[in-house]
Design a protein around this motif. Structure first.
Motif, mmCIF file in Angstrom:
data_model
loop_
_atom_site.group_PDB
_atom_site.id
_atom_site.type_symbol
_atom_site.label_atom_id
_atom_site.label_comp_id
_atom_site.label_asym_id
_atom_site.label_seq_id
_atom_site.Cartn_x
_atom_site.Cartn_y
_atom_site.Cartn_z
ATOM 1 N N ILE A 141 29.350 39.791 21.227
ATOM 2 C CA ILE A 141 29.274 38.327 21.183
ATOM 3 C C ILE A 141 27.997 37.798 20.660
ATOM 4 O O ILE A 141 26.822 38.431 21.021
ATOM 5 C CB ILE A 141 29.321 37.482 22.617
ATOM 6 C CG1 ILE A 141 30.613 37.984 23.081
ATOM 7 C CG2 ILE A 141 29.090 35.976 22.331
ATOM 8 C CD1 ILE A 141 30.880 37.732 24.613
ATOM 9 N N HIS A 142 28.131 37.187 19.577
ATOM 10 C CA HIS A 142 26.974 37.031 18.511
ATOM 11 C C HIS A 142 26.774 35.590 17.976
ATOM 12 O O HIS A 142 28.012 34.926 18.113
ATOM 13 C CB HIS A 142 26.596 38.011 17.482
ATOM 14 C CG HIS A 142 28.013 38.514 16.762
ATOM 15 N ND1 HIS A 142 27.969 37.714 15.471
ATOM 16 C CD2 HIS A 142 29.299 38.833 17.083
ATOM 17 C CE1 HIS A 142 29.316 38.042 15.115
ATOM 18 N NE2 HIS A 142 30.110 38.615 15.992
ATOM 19 N N VAL A 143 25.849 35.158 17.114
ATOM 20 C CA VAL A 143 25.670 33.926 16.647
ATOM 21 C C VAL A 143 26.077 34.010 15.267
ATOM 22 O O VAL A 143 25.359 34.852 14.688
ATOM 23 C CB VAL A 143 24.395 33.087 16.985
ATOM 24 C CG1 VAL A 143 24.229 31.728 16.361
ATOM 25 C CG2 VAL A 143 24.311 33.193 18.530
ATOM 26 N N GLY A 144 26.868 33.242 14.632
ATOM 27 C CA GLY A 144 26.982 33.080 13.063
ATOM 28 C C GLY A 144 25.749 32.759 12.378
ATOM 29 O O GLY A 144 25.095 31.726 12.619
ATOM 30 N N ARG A 145 25.250 33.380 11.445
ATOM 31 C CA ARG A 145 24.137 33.404 10.827
ATOM 32 C C ARG A 145 24.183 32.059 9.976
ATOM 33 O O ARG A 145 22.930 31.344 9.881
ATOM 34 C CB ARG A 145 23.622 34.315 10.024
ATOM 35 C CG ARG A 145 24.390 34.702 9.042
ATOM 36 C CD ARG A 145 24.089 36.059 8.083
ATOM 37 N NE ARG A 145 25.393 36.065 7.069
ATOM 38 C CZ ARG A 145 26.487 36.572 7.194
ATOM 39 N NH1 ARG A 145 26.848 36.882 8.420
ATOM 40 N NH2 ARG A 145 27.172 36.535 6.345
ATOM 41 N N ASN A 146 25.199 31.504 9.486
ATOM 42 C CA ASN A 146 25.149 30.211 8.677
ATOM 43 C C ASN A 146 25.753 29.206 9.475
ATOM 44 O O ASN A 146 25.100 27.845 9.426
ATOM 45 C CB ASN A 146 26.029 30.271 7.491
ATOM 46 C CG ASN A 146 25.721 31.377 6.491
ATOM 47 O OD1 ASN A 146 24.299 31.413 6.434
ATOM 48 N ND2 ASN A 146 26.676 32.199 6.112
ATOM 49 N N ARG A 174 32.786 36.439 18.435
ATOM 50 C CA ARG A 174 33.301 37.525 19.012
ATOM 51 C C ARG A 174 33.790 38.501 17.883
ATOM 52 O O ARG A 174 34.650 38.330 17.205
ATOM 53 C CB ARG A 174 34.265 37.041 19.908
ATOM 54 C CG ARG A 174 33.572 36.396 21.008
ATOM 55 C CD ARG A 174 34.781 35.659 21.918
ATOM 56 N NE ARG A 174 34.021 35.038 23.038
ATOM 57 C CZ ARG A 174 33.228 33.778 23.220
ATOM 58 N NH1 ARG A 174 33.371 33.343 22.045
ATOM 59 N NH2 ARG A 174 32.798 33.494 24.055
ATOM 60 N N THR A 175 33.328 39.942 18.111
ATOM 61 C CA THR A 175 34.080 40.747 17.199
ATOM 62 C C THR A 175 34.145 42.126 18.086
ATOM 63 O O THR A 175 33.226 42.472 19.096
ATOM 64 C CB THR A 175 32.816 41.429 16.001
ATOM 65 O OG1 THR A 175 32.490 40.178 15.551
ATOM 66 C CG2 THR A 175 33.421 42.362 15.243
ATOM 67 N N VAL A 176 35.187 42.573 17.930
ATOM 68 C CA VAL A 176 35.537 43.997 18.747
ATOM 69 C C VAL A 176 35.261 45.193 17.912
ATOM 70 O O VAL A 176 35.815 45.085 16.730
ATOM 71 C CB VAL A 176 36.929 44.122 19.284
ATOM 72 C CG1 VAL A 176 37.483 45.305 19.897
ATOM 73 C CG2 VAL A 176 37.193 42.631 20.244
#
Length: 163
Positions: free
Chosen positions: A42-47, A53-55
């Protein structure tokens, strides 16, 4: 890393669908079926600044430390990789566990060693991985070096009280 290394092409729409299927499984709260073989980042989109969310496939999981090593097969082109380089991961979900991670990029030597072990344990996966990302891999030491140079490997481990 070597600038002369082949750079993998981005995945096509069929691959994107297959890559997103595990995400659906995690969203249905069934991520535990993967055990420690896949994790959800679970991360934050840079733009956009939105939560993403990415598996990802775990190439090695250390049960005692909780560390999981993942590979960005698309190297620096992968959106999730670019996002966590700019802003560290918010959370990792693996099996039934969730934690705020400490992330670390593996050195070239560490990545090479991890790949050698992964290839030993999963030769079929390595053969298909190189085909999926569009890089010729002949199994030679030089071919292995070129392939690993196109990757990025990241370690995620749970924060401890000392961190």
């Amino acid at each position: 890393m070597n600038n002369l290394s082949p750079q993998p092409s981005k995945p096509n729409s069929i691959l994107i669908f297959l890559f997103k299927l595990p995400l659906l499984i995690y969203r249905l709260r069934l991520g535990w079926v993967f055990g420690h073989r896949f994790l959800m980042l679970i991360h934050v989109g840079r733009n956009s600044g939105r939560i993403r969310r990415t598996v990802l496939e775990v190439i090695r999981h250390n049960k005692s430390s909780g560390e999981s090593i993942v590979i960005s097969a698309y190297g620096i082109k992968a959106d999730w990789y670019r996002n966590i380089i700019l802003k560290p991961a918010l959370e990792i979900q693996i099996g039934k566990k969730k934690f705020v991670p400490i992330q670390r990029l593996l050195s070239e030597d560490e990545a090479f060693d991890e790949f050698v072990e992964y290839e030993r344990l999963h030769p079929f996966a390595v053969k298909n991985l190189s085909k999926l990302i569009g890089i010729q891999y002949d199994g030679s030491e030089n071919g292995r070096k070129l392939l690993v140079d196109s990757f990025r490997m990241i370690s995620f481990r749970p924060r401890s009280i000392d961190d």
